[in-house]
Write a protein that holds these residues in place. Sequence first.
Motif, short mmCIF file in Angstrom:
data_model
loop_
_atom_site.label_atom_id
_atom_site.label_comp_id
_atom_site.label_asym_id
_atom_site.label_seq_id
_atom_site.Cartn_x
_atom_site.Cartn_y
_atom_site.Cartn_z
N ALA A 298 -1.05 87.54 89.68
CA ALA A 298 -0.38 88.10 90.97
C ALA A 298 1.07 87.51 91.06
N GLY A 299 1.99 88.23 91.50
CA GLY A 299 3.36 87.71 92.03
C GLY A 299 4.17 87.07 90.60
N GLY A 300 3.65 87.31 89.74
CA GLY A 300 4.20 86.84 88.19
C GLY A 300 3.71 86.96 86.99
N ASP A 301 3.92 86.19 86.07
CA ASP A 301 3.22 86.18 84.91
C ASP A 301 2.09 85.31 84.48
N GLU A 318 14.20 75.51 84.76
CA GLU A 318 12.67 75.75 83.98
C GLU A 318 12.67 74.97 82.74
N LEU A 319 11.33 74.69 82.35
CA LEU A 319 10.96 74.36 81.22
C LEU A 319 11.29 75.05 79.93
N LYS A 320 11.23 76.30 80.31
CA LYS A 320 11.58 77.27 79.23
C LYS A 320 12.91 77.33 78.80
N ASP A 321 13.78 77.07 80.03
CA ASP A 321 15.16 77.14 79.73
C ASP A 321 15.71 75.62 78.93
N LEU A 322 15.08 74.61 79.46
CA LEU A 322 15.23 73.33 79.15
C LEU A 322 14.91 72.96 77.65
N ILE A 323 14.07 73.66 77.16
CA ILE A 323 13.81 73.25 75.82
C ILE A 323 14.60 73.85 74.66
N VAL A 324 15.60 74.63 75.17
CA VAL A 324 16.48 75.20 74.25
C VAL A 324 17.89 74.62 74.25
N VAL A 325 17.80 73.44 75.22
CA VAL A 325 19.03 72.79 75.00
C VAL A 325 19.22 72.08 73.91
N ALA A 336 3.41 74.27 65.02
CA ALA A 336 3.40 75.59 63.90
C ALA A 336 3.16 77.05 64.73
N LYS A 337 3.54 77.94 64.42
CA LYS A 337 3.26 79.26 64.91
C LYS A 337 1.73 79.64 64.94
N THR A 338 1.15 80.48 65.54
CA THR A 338 -0.28 80.70 65.34
C THR A 338 -0.57 81.84 66.29
N ASP A 339 -1.68 82.61 65.69
CA ASP A 339 -2.02 83.74 66.43
C ASP A 339 -3.13 83.48 67.32
N LYS A 340 -3.63 82.25 67.32
CA LYS A 340 -4.85 81.80 68.20
C LYS A 340 -4.50 81.91 69.82
N VAL A 341 -5.19 82.23 70.75
CA VAL A 341 -5.19 81.78 72.01
C VAL A 341 -5.44 80.55 72.59
N LEU A 342 -4.25 79.61 72.67
CA LEU A 342 -4.37 78.35 73.15
C LEU A 342 -4.71 78.06 74.45
N GLY A 343 -5.74 78.26 75.16
CA GLY A 343 -6.01 78.23 76.41
C GLY A 343 -6.88 79.05 77.01
N PRO A 344 -7.16 78.91 78.34
CA PRO A 344 -8.27 79.81 78.94
C PRO A 344 -7.50 81.14 79.48
N TRP A 345 -6.33 80.80 79.73
CA TRP A 345 -5.81 82.34 80.15
C TRP A 345 -4.78 83.06 79.25
N LYS A 346 -5.52 84.34 78.83
CA LYS A 346 -5.20 84.99 77.89
C LYS A 346 -3.67 85.53 78.07
N ASP A 347 -3.35 85.89 79.47
CA ASP A 347 -2.14 86.76 79.74
C ASP A 347 -0.92 85.60 80.03
N SER A 348 -1.32 84.36 80.10
CA SER A 348 -0.14 83.56 80.05
C SER A 348 0.48 83.09 78.69
N HIS A 358 -1.85 79.57 77.90
CA HIS A 358 -1.47 78.98 78.98
C HIS A 358 0.03 79.10 79.17
N HIS A 359 0.65 78.49 80.20
CA HIS A 359 2.05 78.36 80.71
C HIS A 359 2.73 77.34 80.42
N ILE A 360 3.96 77.70 80.13
CA ILE A 360 4.64 76.16 79.71
C ILE A 360 4.81 74.93 80.75
N ASP A 361 4.62 75.44 81.89
CA ASP A 361 4.52 74.50 82.93
C ASP A 361 3.13 73.59 82.81
#
Length: 368
Positions: A298-301, A318-325, A336-348, A358-361
Motif C-alpha cells: 500500500a502506497g509503496g513497495d 535513503e539507505l539504498k542510495d547511501l550504500i553505493v557511496v 553473499a547472494k542467496t535465493d532464500k527469503v530473508l524475512g517475513p515479508w516476501k514482497d519487500s 525485508h526492506h533495507i530500512d
Amino acid sequence: MQQVLEMMRGLQDEMAESRIEQERIQADLADLRARNEELHRVNEELRRDLNYNQGQREQDETERLTTPREFSTPFSQQILDAVIPNTFAGPKVIFTGMEDPEAHLTAFHTQMVLVGGSDAARCKLFMSTLTGMAMDWFISLPNGHITSFRQLSQLFREQYLANKAPPPVSYDLFDVKQYQGETLKEYINRFGAQVVKVGTSEEPMIVYAFRKGVCPGPFCESIIRNRPRTFAEIRRRAVEHIASEGEVCEKRTSVVPSRPRAQTRVQPVKVNETTTGRKKPEGRRPYEARKPQPRGPAGGDRPARERARPARYNFVVELKDLIVVPNIAESLRRPAKTDKVLGPWKDSWCEFHEAFGHHIDNCLSLGY
C-alpha cells in the motif's frame, strides 16, 4: 494197456521231479535258517559290546567326577596324621594372593586363639584359608617340607612380601583430617584407629595432630583455648560436644509441622488492580470495528504491517542510495547472494542483501 503204462511212467517222472524240487527247497530253507542264526548271533555280540562300552564310559565319567584330584602335600607325615575333631570350627578368613600377608596372619591367629588347637591343626586350618594363586603356591611346595606352623608362616611371609603394607610412622597422624560433614564422633574414632596403627606414645604430637585435623567449630575453639595434654583427655572432653552434636543433627532432620492452610494462604492479586485502586472506567475506549487492511503493498513497495513500524534512522539520503557511496561501500561487508527469503515479508526487497523478505530500512545487518 500200453497207454496206461505210459501214463504211470509219466506220473512217476513227475513225482521224481517234484521230490527233487522239494529236496532243493528244503536245502534252501536250511541255508536261510543258518544265515538267520548267524545274523542273530552277530547282532547279540554287537548289542553286548555296545552295552559294555556305554557302561564303561559312564563308569569312567562317574569316577572322574567323584574321585578327587590327587596332589602332593608339603606337610610332614606327623602333621598329616594329626586328627582334627569334627566340631572344630575353622577360620573364616580367606587369602587369594593379593592381600597383606601380615594382616592375614594376624586375623588367623586371632581366630585360632579363640578356638584353640595344636600346631598341626593350625597348619591344616591355615591351608583351608588359601585359595586361587595362594593355593597353587602351597601345592607347589616340596613333599614333606613343612614340619611346623612357624616354618609355614615364614614361607608365607617371604612368598607375599611384596603385598606387605609399608610400616606406619608417627607423622601419618597429620594426614588424618576431618572431612566436610563428618561428625566429631566419626573423626575421633578414625583418628584413634590411626593412633593404634602407628603405635606412638608421644602425647604432645598426638594432641597437636588432632588439633590440626579437626574442623573449625565449638570443640576446636574449646581445645584451642584450653589445650588438653593427652588424647584421653580429648576423648573425655568430646563426650559433651558429641551429645550436643547428635541432638542438633536430630533437630535438623526432624520434620517441622506446617501452618494451617487458611493462615498461610495469600489472596491473589488481579491483573487490572494497582496499588492506588482499579482502573478508571472513563479511560476505556468504546469498541471500534477494525478496518480491513489490504494484503498487497500500500502506497509503496512495502506492506502496511512493515510501514507501521517507524524507521530507526532519519536520513535525508535513503539507505539504498547511501550504500553505493564509494567510501561507505568499501567499509561495508557485503553478504553473499542467496535465493532464500530473508524475512517475513516476501514482497519487500533489500538492496543490501539483494534478496526478498525485508526492506533495507529494517535490515538487521545495517543496525536496525
